[in-house]
Enzyme design. Structure first.
Site, PDB file in Angstrom:
ATOM      1  CB  CYS A   6      -0.896  -0.038   1.234  1.00  0.00           C
ATOM      2  SG  CYS A   6      -1.759   1.490   1.550  1.00  0.00           S
ATOM      3  CG  ASP A  32      -4.433  14.104  -4.043  1.00  0.00           C
ATOM      4  OD1 ASP A  32      -5.299  13.399  -3.504  1.00  0.00           O
ATOM      5  OD2 ASP A  32      -3.984  13.858  -5.189  1.00  0.00           O
ATOM      6  CG  HIS A  48      -3.819  -1.124   5.083  1.00  0.00           C
ATOM      7  ND1 HIS A  48      -3.458  -0.415   3.961  1.00  0.00           N
ATOM      8  CD2 HIS A  48      -4.729  -2.035   4.682  1.00  0.00           C
ATOM      9  CE1 HIS A  48      -4.124  -0.875   2.924  1.00  0.00           C
ATOM     10  NE2 HIS A  48      -4.909  -1.864   3.329  1.00  0.00           N
ATOM     11  CG  ASN A  89     -13.784   9.319  -2.834  1.00  0.00           C
ATOM     12  OD1 ASN A  89     -14.910   9.802  -2.892  1.00  0.00           O
ATOM     13  ND2 ASN A  89     -12.727   9.908  -3.373  1.00  0.00           N
ATOM     14  N   GLY A  95     -15.333   5.854  -6.379  1.00  0.00           N
ATOM     15  CA  GLY A  95     -14.074   6.057  -7.099  1.00  0.00           C
ATOM     16  C   GLY A  95     -12.857   6.012  -6.198  1.00  0.00           C
ATOM     17  CB  THR A  97      -7.753   5.623  -6.802  1.00  0.00           C
ATOM     18  OG1 THR A  97      -7.387   6.759  -6.017  1.00  0.00           O
ATOM     19  CG2 THR A  97      -8.738   6.026  -7.891  1.00  0.00           C
ATOM     20  CG  HIS A 100      -4.242   3.407   3.930  1.00  0.00           C
ATOM     21  ND1 HIS A 100      -3.089   2.807   4.406  1.00  0.00           N
ATOM     22  CD2 HIS A 100      -4.580   4.331   4.854  1.00  0.00           C
ATOM     23  CE1 HIS A 100      -2.763   3.320   5.572  1.00  0.00           C
ATOM     24  NE2 HIS A 100      -3.653   4.261   5.862  1.00  0.00           N
ATOM     25  CG  HIS A 102      -7.501   8.567   1.737  1.00  0.00           C
ATOM     26  ND1 HIS A 102      -7.574   7.279   1.263  1.00  0.00           N
ATOM     27  CD2 HIS A 102      -7.900   9.372   0.729  1.00  0.00           C
ATOM     28  CE1 HIS A 102      -7.985   7.297   0.007  1.00  0.00           C
ATOM     29  NE2 HIS A 102      -8.204   8.554  -0.343  1.00  0.00           N
ATOM     30  CG  HIS A 104      -9.860  13.308  -0.704  1.00  0.00           C
ATOM     31  ND1 HIS A 104      -8.958  13.365  -1.745  1.00  0.00           N
ATOM     32  CD2 HIS A 104     -10.279  12.021  -0.657  1.00  0.00           C
ATOM     33  CE1 HIS A 104      -8.854  12.166  -2.301  1.00  0.00           C
ATOM     34  NE2 HIS A 104      -9.645  11.328  -1.669  1.00  0.00           N
TER      35      HIS A 104
HETATM   36  P1  5GP Z   1      -9.150   8.160  -3.409  1.00  0.00           P
HETATM   37  O1  5GP Z   1      -9.443   8.190  -4.889  1.00  0.00           O
HETATM   38  O2  5GP Z   1      -8.712   6.779  -2.981  1.00  0.00           O
HETATM   39  O3  5GP Z   1     -10.245   8.730  -2.565  1.00  0.00           O
HETATM   40  O4  5GP Z   1      -7.943   9.150  -3.192  1.00  0.00           O
HETATM   41  C1  5GP Z   1      -6.608   8.785  -3.360  1.00  0.00           C
HETATM   42  C2  5GP Z   1      -5.839  10.050  -3.645  1.00  0.00           C
HETATM   43  O5  5GP Z   1      -4.468   9.779  -3.410  1.00  0.00           O
HETATM   44  C3  5GP Z   1      -5.966  10.559  -5.083  1.00  0.00           C
HETATM   45  O6  5GP Z   1      -6.516  11.872  -5.071  1.00  0.00           O
HETATM   46  C4  5GP Z   1      -4.530  10.534  -5.607  1.00  0.00           C
HETATM   47  O7  5GP Z   1      -4.225  11.643  -6.419  1.00  0.00           O
HETATM   48  C5  5GP Z   1      -3.685  10.499  -4.337  1.00  0.00           C
HETATM   49  N1  5GP Z   1      -2.441   9.761  -4.440  1.00  0.00           N
HETATM   50  C6  5GP Z   1      -2.265   8.523  -4.982  1.00  0.00           C
HETATM   51  N2  5GP Z   1      -0.977   8.145  -4.878  1.00  0.00           N
HETATM   52  C7  5GP Z   1      -0.327   9.148  -4.238  1.00  0.00           C
HETATM   53  C8  5GP Z   1       1.032   9.341  -3.847  1.00  0.00           C
HETATM   54  O8  5GP Z   1       1.907   8.504  -4.055  1.00  0.00           O
HETATM   55  N3  5GP Z   1       1.330  10.508  -3.209  1.00  0.00           N
HETATM   56  C9  5GP Z   1       0.383  11.460  -2.960  1.00  0.00           C
HETATM   57  N4  5GP Z   1       0.780  12.557  -2.329  1.00  0.00           N
HETATM   58  N5  5GP Z   1      -0.903  11.311  -3.315  1.00  0.00           N
HETATM   59  C10 5GP Z   1      -1.252  10.177  -3.953  1.00  0.00           C
HETATM   60 ZN    ZN Z   2      -2.176   1.125   3.746  1.00  0.00          ZN
END
Ligand code: 5GP
Ligand code: ZN
Length: 115
Positions: A6, A32, A48, A89, A95, A97, A100, A102, A104
């Site tokens: 992860c 981000d 995690h 999310n 969506g 991605t 883990h 988190h 925003h």
């Molecule tokens: P999700 O789509 O899971 O809600 O948000 C994941 C976010 O993590 C996305 O907005 C993506 O741009 C960000 N992200 C993915 N990989 C990395 C990374 O390696 N470093 C940083 N700083 N952000 C990441």
């Molecule tokens: Zn994780």
């Protein structure tokens, strides 16, 4: 527990270098990599968990802690007067991605309406 595959676990544990804006014993904050607003931060627990449903009763207070950090960051980044948005999310339809959990934190200009 940490998941070795992860990206957020890797950043949180220091295995991958990330620009940490904040870190404590339970969580950390990064910008981000693909910002969707002038300020786009991610508030991430060190442990995690993919989804809320994976939280154990003993770790439920983590959610309050993440919101408390979000509040601190919103103040630090001067987002309180203008306003900001917190998003979590969960799963495919939302969506998600990175699997883990988190938060925003988005702000710094007028955000698009929620759909
Ligand atoms: P999700 O789509 O899971 O809600 O948000 C994941 C976010 O993590 C996305 O907005 C993506 O741009 C960000 N992200 C993915 N990989 C990395 C990374 O390696 N470093 C940083 N700083 N952000 C990441
Ligand atoms: Zn994780």
């Amino acid at each position: 527990m940490i998941n070795k595959d992860c990206i957020f676990c890797k950043i949180g544990s220091g295995q991958v270098t990330g620009d940490l804006l904040y870190k404590d014993q339970k969580a950390f904050v990064i910008k981000d990599i693909q910002p969707r607003a002038p300020i786009h931060l991610l508030i991430i627990p060190l442990q995690h968990f993919q989804l809320f449903k994976d939280l154990k009763p003993s770790t439920e207070d983590l959610i309050g802690h993440l919101f408390s950090i979000a509040n601190k960051m919103a103040i630090e980044f001067n987002l309180v007067d203008g306003g900001f948005r917190l998003i979590v999310n969960q799963g495919e339809d939302a969506g998600q991605t990175v699997p883990h959990l988190h938060l925003h934190l988005l702000g710094g200009n007028l955000l698009s309406p929620l759909n």
